[in-house]
Motif scaffolding. Structure first.
Motif, PDB file in Angstrom:
ATOM      1  N   GLN A 259       4.572   6.240  -7.789  1.00 61.95           N
ATOM      2  CA  GLN A 259       3.354   5.425  -7.913  1.00 61.95           C
ATOM      3  C   GLN A 259       2.112   6.262  -7.646  1.00 61.95           C
ATOM      4  OE1 GLN A 259       3.312   2.042  -5.247  1.00 61.95           O
ATOM      5  NE2 GLN A 259       1.095   1.909  -5.274  1.00 61.95           N
ATOM      6  N   VAL A 260       2.155   7.072  -6.574  1.00 59.86           N
ATOM      7  CA  VAL A 260       1.004   7.903  -6.230  1.00 59.86           C
ATOM      8  C   VAL A 260       0.779   8.978  -7.291  1.00 59.86           C
ATOM      9  CG1 VAL A 260       0.141   9.584  -4.564  1.00 59.86           C
ATOM     10  CG2 VAL A 260       1.210   7.474  -3.763  1.00 59.86           C
ATOM     11  N   THR A 261       1.873   9.589  -7.756  1.00 63.79           N
ATOM     12  CA  THR A 261       1.748  10.622  -8.791  1.00 63.79           C
ATOM     13  C   THR A 261       1.156  10.046 -10.068  1.00 63.79           C
ATOM     14  OG1 THR A 261       3.661  11.804  -7.888  1.00 63.79           O
ATOM     15  CG2 THR A 261       3.011  12.340 -10.139  1.00 63.79           C
ATOM     16  N   SER A 262       1.632   8.871 -10.470  1.00 64.32           N
ATOM     17  CA  SER A 262       1.113   8.227 -11.678  1.00 64.32           C
ATOM     18  C   SER A 262      -0.359   7.887 -11.516  1.00 64.32           C
ATOM     19  CB  SER A 262       1.915   6.966 -11.987  1.00 64.32           C
ATOM     20  OG  SER A 262       3.274   7.263 -12.199  1.00 64.32           O
ATOM     21  N   ARG A 263      -0.731   7.399 -10.325  1.00 65.10           N
ATOM     22  CA  ARG A 263      -2.121   7.045 -10.072  1.00 65.10           C
ATOM     23  C   ARG A 263      -3.027   8.275 -10.128  1.00 65.10           C
ATOM     24  NH1 ARG A 263      -3.162   4.033  -4.518  1.00 65.10           N
ATOM     25  NH2 ARG A 263      -2.881   6.156  -3.717  1.00 65.10           N
ATOM     26  N   ASN A 264      -2.551   9.392  -9.573  1.00 63.75           N
ATOM     27  CA  ASN A 264      -3.348  10.619  -9.599  1.00 63.75           C
ATOM     28  C   ASN A 264      -3.496  11.162 -11.018  1.00 63.75           C
ATOM     29  OD1 ASN A 264      -3.631  10.491  -6.844  1.00 63.75           O
ATOM     30  ND2 ASN A 264      -1.996  11.944  -6.406  1.00 63.75           N
TER      31      ASN A 264
ATOM     32  N   THR B  18      -8.671  10.132 -16.599  1.00 62.72           N
ATOM     33  CA  THR B  18      -9.957   9.449 -16.770  1.00 62.72           C
ATOM     34  C   THR B  18     -11.120  10.414 -16.559  1.00 62.72           C
ATOM     35  OG1 THR B  18      -8.976   7.370 -16.003  1.00 62.72           O
ATOM     36  CG2 THR B  18     -11.377   7.548 -15.939  1.00 62.72           C
TER      37      THR B  18
ATOM     38  N   THR C 205      -2.700   9.874   1.185  1.00 68.02           N
ATOM     39  CA  THR C 205      -3.344   8.817   0.410  1.00 68.02           C
ATOM     40  C   THR C 205      -4.486   8.218   1.215  1.00 68.02           C
ATOM     41  OG1 THR C 205      -1.774   7.165   1.254  1.00 68.02           O
ATOM     42  CG2 THR C 205      -1.225   8.229  -0.832  1.00 68.02           C
TER      43      THR C 205
ATOM     44  N   ALA D  90      -3.414   9.369 -13.762  1.00 64.74           N
ATOM     45  CA  ALA D  90      -4.327   8.468 -14.462  1.00 64.74           C
ATOM     46  C   ALA D  90      -5.770   8.763 -14.082  1.00 64.74           C
ATOM     47  CB  ALA D  90      -3.979   7.017 -14.140  1.00 64.74           C
ATOM     48  N   SER D  91      -6.010   9.041 -12.792  1.00 62.54           N
ATOM     49  CA  SER D  91      -7.369   9.344 -12.334  1.00 62.54           C
ATOM     50  C   SER D  91      -7.867  10.647 -12.948  1.00 62.54           C
ATOM     51  CB  SER D  91      -7.391   9.435 -10.810  1.00 62.54           C
ATOM     52  OG  SER D  91      -8.662   9.815 -10.346  1.00 62.54           O
TER      53      SER D  91
ATOM     54  N   GLU E 182      -5.110   5.186   1.645  1.00 64.09           N
ATOM     55  CA  GLU E 182      -4.642   4.030   2.426  1.00 64.09           C
ATOM     56  C   GLU E 182      -4.149   4.465   3.802  1.00 64.09           C
ATOM     57  OE1 GLU E 182      -3.737   2.981  -1.941  1.00 64.09           O
ATOM     58  OE2 GLU E 182      -3.760   4.747  -0.655  1.00 64.09           O
TER      59      GLU E 182
ATOM     60  N   GLU F 246       0.823  -1.196   0.000  1.00 63.66           N
ATOM     61  CA  GLU F 246       0.000   0.000   0.000  1.00 63.66           C
ATOM     62  C   GLU F 246       0.861   1.251   0.000  1.00 63.66           C
ATOM     63  OE1 GLU F 246      -2.566  -0.317   3.349  1.00 63.66           O
ATOM     64  OE2 GLU F 246      -4.059  -1.491   2.271  1.00 63.66           O
TER      65      GLU F 246
END
Length: 305
Positions: free
Chosen positions: A258-263, A269, A44, A265-266, A46, A28
């Motif tokens: 990882q968090v930056t990439s996830r944000n 979208t 985050t 991507a979100s 998590e 996580e």
């Protein structure tokens, strides 16, 4: 800059007391960001869940809302003095959830510097195992009394001396056998030669190891942390601690990416959804049957009589 003041937390929904490791694992992204004054700017989901909050309820609060009052103040003074000087800090902390339940974290804090000024603090958390928690609890209790752990109070012999002593014990056994079957002078000569040979061999080996040891001390040199993280106070523990520090730095970088990439991507979208919705609305308006039944205005200019 002074240590940020303790803020009163806005408590989230209380949940039954349980093992906080349940439902959480090391994969996580437990990340928290603050500004230069220690006010939370990002967390985050998590980590917010682990601390018993919602992410939005933590934004704007002092990071000290997570601080457990039982930990001695000297630990936090060391933490803040280290990161405010521009250095990273790694250590074990006892935190407090929104419902008051305590939980231990293995934390790595990095100051983010821009043009010589600290603009942000990045805290990456991991869930420690029980052995690490027990060591930290024991060491911090001793430090709170103003004392050092007994492992650090004992005299420490160098690696070369220890290895030479071990070799001498082996040569003593050989000398004892020699005493039984040879003159005393020969037995003493064998023992002396063995000790000298052993010391020289270890000294040559130690030269290379010493250079490696000095490089590890440039990365980190904290006897208390070394005892907590490795359970050792010797040179091997020092090297292990420096390796752990480098591994933790890499892990912090990986989690931030990882968090930056996830944000991203979100957000991509969400933006795609908005574009599709706008496009659909425009198409519906263009081809609406009602639009074709509307009377057209006579755009020709009226003639004057």
């Amino acid at each position: 800059m002074t240590e940020p003041l303790l803020a009163s937390p806005s408590r989230g929904e209380e949940i039954p007391r349980k093992n906080l490791r349940e439902g959480h694992d090391q994969s996580e992204a437990l990340l928290l960001l603050t500004d230069s004054e220690g006010l939370i700017t990002y967390v985050t989901d998590e980590f917010a869940s682990l601390a018993g909050y919602t992410g939005k309820s933590l934004i704007g609060l002092s990071v000290n809302c997570l601080r457990h009052p039982s930990l001695h103040a000297a630990l936090y003074r060391d933490l803040w003095s280290t990161i405010q000087s521009g250095e990273s800090w790694m250590g074990m902390l006892l935190n407090r959830r929104a419902d008051g339940q305590e939980f231990w974290v293995d934390i790595f804090i990095t100051p983010i510097i821009d043009h010589g000024q600290i603009i942000e603090y990045q805290a990456v958390y991991q869930l420690p195992g029980q052995l690490l928690i027990d060591r930290a609890r024991t060491v911090y209790a001793v430090r709170a009394r103003g004392s050092l752990p007994k492992q650090l109070r004992r005299p420490h012999l160098g690696r070369t001396i220890r290895q030479t002593a071990i070799s001498c014990i082996a040569f003593l056994a050989m000398a004892a056998v020699t005493f039984l079957h040879a003159p005393t002078f020969l037995a003493l000569s064998v023992l002396t030669a063995g000790v000298i040979f052993s010391w020289v061999a270890h000294w040559l080996e130690e030269r290379a190891f010493s250079r490696f040891l000095e490089e590890s001390r440039k990365i980190v040199q904290q006897p208390i942390k070394q005892l907590i993280y490795t359970g050792r106070v010797d040179e091997v523990g020092q090297v292990r601690l420096s390796q752990l520090m480098l591994k933790t730095k890499l892990n912090a970088l990986t989690i931030r990416l990882q968090v930056t990439s996830r944000n991203i991507a979100s957000q991509t979208t969400q933006l795609g959804g908005i574009i599709r919705q706008c496009s659909t609305t425009a198409d519906n308006q263009q081809y609406s049957p009602k639009a074709s039944l509307l009377p057209h205005k006579n755009l020709a200019p009226r003639q004057k009589r």
